[in-house]
Enzyme design. Structure first.
Site, PDB file in Angstrom:
ATOM      1  N   LYS A  81      15.083  25.831 -10.522  1.00  0.00           N
ATOM      2  CA  LYS A  81      16.368  26.173 -11.140  1.00  0.00           C
ATOM      3  C   LYS A  81      16.479  27.678 -11.320  1.00  0.00           C
ATOM      4  O   LYS A  81      15.494  28.341 -11.678  1.00  0.00           O
ATOM      5  CB  LYS A  81      16.462  25.466 -12.500  1.00  0.00           C
ATOM      6  N   SER A 156      22.870  20.943 -17.188  1.00  0.00           N
ATOM      7  CA  SER A 156      23.076  22.117 -16.378  1.00  0.00           C
ATOM      8  C   SER A 156      22.204  22.145 -15.114  1.00  0.00           C
ATOM      9  O   SER A 156      22.554  22.835 -14.163  1.00  0.00           O
ATOM     10  CB  SER A 156      22.790  23.381 -17.198  1.00  0.00           C
ATOM     11  N   SER A 180      19.838  18.973 -20.334  1.00  0.00           N
ATOM     12  CA  SER A 180      20.091  19.539 -19.002  1.00  0.00           C
ATOM     13  C   SER A 180      19.149  19.089 -17.894  1.00  0.00           C
ATOM     14  O   SER A 180      19.404  19.393 -16.727  1.00  0.00           O
ATOM     15  CB  SER A 180      20.069  21.062 -19.074  1.00  0.00           C
TER      16      SER A 180
END
Lengths: 487, 101
Positions: A81, A156, A180
């Site tokens: 990420k 997210s 997330s």
């Protein structure tokens, strides 16, 4: 030979490499072939590291040819990420303010991945600074759910879930501040682990809400999740909040039986609060676990509805402080228009931050300002205590708590992007574990209208092994993880 | 704390933006006055919770006074770090004057 990346797990890929069923170059080649074929639609990646990855893959193949000892993740392709720092590899946090940021250091979890021999495929999309539940807050546009390209892959860490379910890698790192990692896992038929706060180092995560940020693991099986947890956990001198407890073993998913286990179902997470089709999937999952020998008990967490409001005071408050470092001075965007030092700050930030980051900075600045601190931040910290105590007390009666990950399947892109408060409420089942700092795991639990539904397991602090064991027994009795999206 | 709908005026939004060192366009100020008021109205739900005698949670690890040796550690790549600055001169980060001359 060709590699069927969609059906591979880390465990199977390790065997395949060791037994020379395929080479590491073929394995990485298969990832990049799929990325070239499908990432134009999925939009999971912000940066690819192909050149570097293929050199590493060749090195792994040489090691295998020479029968040298291999690391536990040797040659395994993993996506990271873009809020997690990777030395020399662009790390944007999906923000314009960091568009050209190349970190001078690796996050501790990235160092640990590299030490284990993993190969980083690239950096994946997310909501800007991890603020969001759909990837629609990314400054580079949303990612798309491989199960239905008109839908969000969650957020997210939606680039992480999209990349893994699309077959672009074999695992992905995310972060979980308020769901997330778990929610994208649930929306993409993947495991998503939020470890105990302090289990895995936060060093090198671009900070959002320091009191609740954790790294997260997205993987295809309980076994793969357990392996990654064992390798990425541990005390870190660079993060004073890491716990000195020993890391769980790589086979912690097999450490406990489902027989005699008590599973609590908190009624506030069911009742009228979820879609009928998701409720049906939950009922079946509970039946399966009962057949495996678990006992089910109805329980209650009456303060659940306050979780999101607490989160949306604590988070913007800590965000307003953590994003203070982006001032146009030491790194990141500096406005060319600024005429004074004050304007360097205001214009660089005004030009660099997107709408949700600005919204959170504003709310947080307000909530922490003189005269409002007690009413907002302090009150939220107290309600946090009530929520945390409530869930901890339940673990005297039950071994794990089982809930849905979300009230519904993946939302359509655009469905809620104009309504911040509606988007915040996507976290409704995620915040209990956040408040208490306990581990929580989303587990592939079935499908509603062809879209994945996740169940969430929560356990006491440091009891990841218990969650992974329950998940592993459930996984062995079902075939959900064998289902893959068609692109 | 008030609970009526318009919690934040556009003037209040401008004042907060100044505190946060954030330049906002006039359009953004209008939008934020509305959106931030909605968010504050929502989080005000917390005011109904009785928190008398409840302690605050600052952290959840149970750790306290985590110490390390107070030793100087050298930086292995200072050039790499200086290079990140939007403007730099030699080994220094270049900034605007802090005080008006």
């Amino acid at each position: 030979m060709s590699v069927d990346i969609l059906s591979l797990t880390i465990a199977k890929a390790r065997q395949g490499l060791q037994h020379k069923q395929f080479t590491c170059v073929e394995l990485l080649g298969a990832c990049y072939d799929r990325i070239r074929a499908h990432d134009g639609d999925v939009r999971a990646f912000l940066t690819l590291t192909e050149e570097r990855a293929m050199v590493q893959a060749e090195e792994v193949d040489r090691k295998i040819d020479r029968n040298e000892p291999l690391g536990p993740l040797e040659g395994i392709p993993i996506a990271v990420k873009d809020v997690i720092c990777t030395r020399g590899v662009r790390t944007t946090a999906a923000s314009k303010i960091l568009e050209q940021y190349h970190p001078p250091y690796d996050a501790t979890i990235v160092t640990k991945l590299k030490q284990a021999g993993a190969i980083i495929v690239g950096k994946v999309n997310c909501d800007e600074f991890a603020h969001g539940a759909s990837t629609e807050n990314s400054a580079y546009g949303p990612s798309h759910n491989p199960w239905d390209l008109t839908r969000s892959p969650g957020g997210s860490s939606g680039g992480s879930s999209a990349a893994l379910s699309a077959g672009f890698c074999l695992a992905a790192l995310g972060t979980d501040t308020g769901g997330s990692t778990r929610q994208p896992g649930g929306w993409c038929n993947l495991y998503g682990l939020r470890p105990t706060y302090g289990r895995m180092s936060r060093y090198g995560l671009i900070s959002m809400t320091s009191s609740t940020d954790t790294p997260g693991i997205l993987a295809k099986t309980a076994e793969d999740t357990a392996l990654l947890l064992s390798l990425l956990s541990g005390v870190d001198a660079h993060d004073a909040t890491t716990l000195p407890s020993a890391a769980p073993s790589a086979d912690s998913h097999m450490s406990q039986s489902a027989q005699g286990l008590t599973i609590g179902l908190p009624k506030e997470f069911f009742e009228n609060n979820i879609d009928a089709s998701s409720a049906q999937v939950m009922d079946q999952a509970v039946e399966t676990l009962t057949a495996l020998g678990a006992t089910v008990e109805q329980v209650s967490l009456p303060h659940t509805k306050y979780g999101v409001p607490v989160y949306y005071i604590l988070t913007p408050s800590e965000v307003s402080s953590n994003l203070g470092r982006f001032d146009g001075i030491r790194y990141g965007h500096r406005s060319p228009e600024a005429d004074s030092l004050y304007e360097v700050y205001t214009r660089s930030r005004g030009e660099g931050f997107g709408p949700e980051a600005k919204r959170r900075i504003m709310i947080g600045t307000y909530a922490l300002s003189s005269g409002y601190y007690d009413a907002y931040y302090k009150q939220a910290q107290k309600v946090r205590t009530i929520i945390a105590d409530e869930v901890k007390a339940l673990f005297k009666r039950v071994d794990v708590l089982l809930t849905p990950v979300s009230p519904h399947v993946a939302i359509k892109l655009g469905e809620k992007s104009d309504d911040p408060v509606a988007m915040y409420q996507e976290d409704v089942f995620m915040d209990t574990a956040v408040m208490a700092g306990i581990p929580a795991l989303s587990v592939p639990a079935g499908f509603a209208d062809g879209l994945p539904v996740g169940m969430q397991l929560m356990g006491p602090q440091l009891e990841e092994a218990r969650l992974l064991s329950v998940a592993h027994h459930y996984e062995s009795a079902t075939d959900w993880i064998t289902r893959t999206p068609t692109l | 704390m008030k609970s009526e709908k318009a919690l934040l005026s556009t003037d209040a939004v401008r004042r907060i933006a100044r505190l946060a060192r954030l330049s906002l366009s006039d359009d953004e100020v209008e939008v934020f006055a509305r959106e931030l008021s909605d968010i504050l109205a929502y989080v005000n739900l917390l005011q109904e919770v009785d928190t008398e005698n409840v302690r605050v949670t600052n952290q959840v690890t149970g750790l306290s006074n985590v110490m390390r040796e107070d030793a100087v550690v050298s930086c292995e790549n200072p050039e790499e770090i200086i290079e990140l600055a939007p403007e730099h001169e030699g080994n220094l980060v270049k900034v605007r004057a802090v005080f008006d001359s």
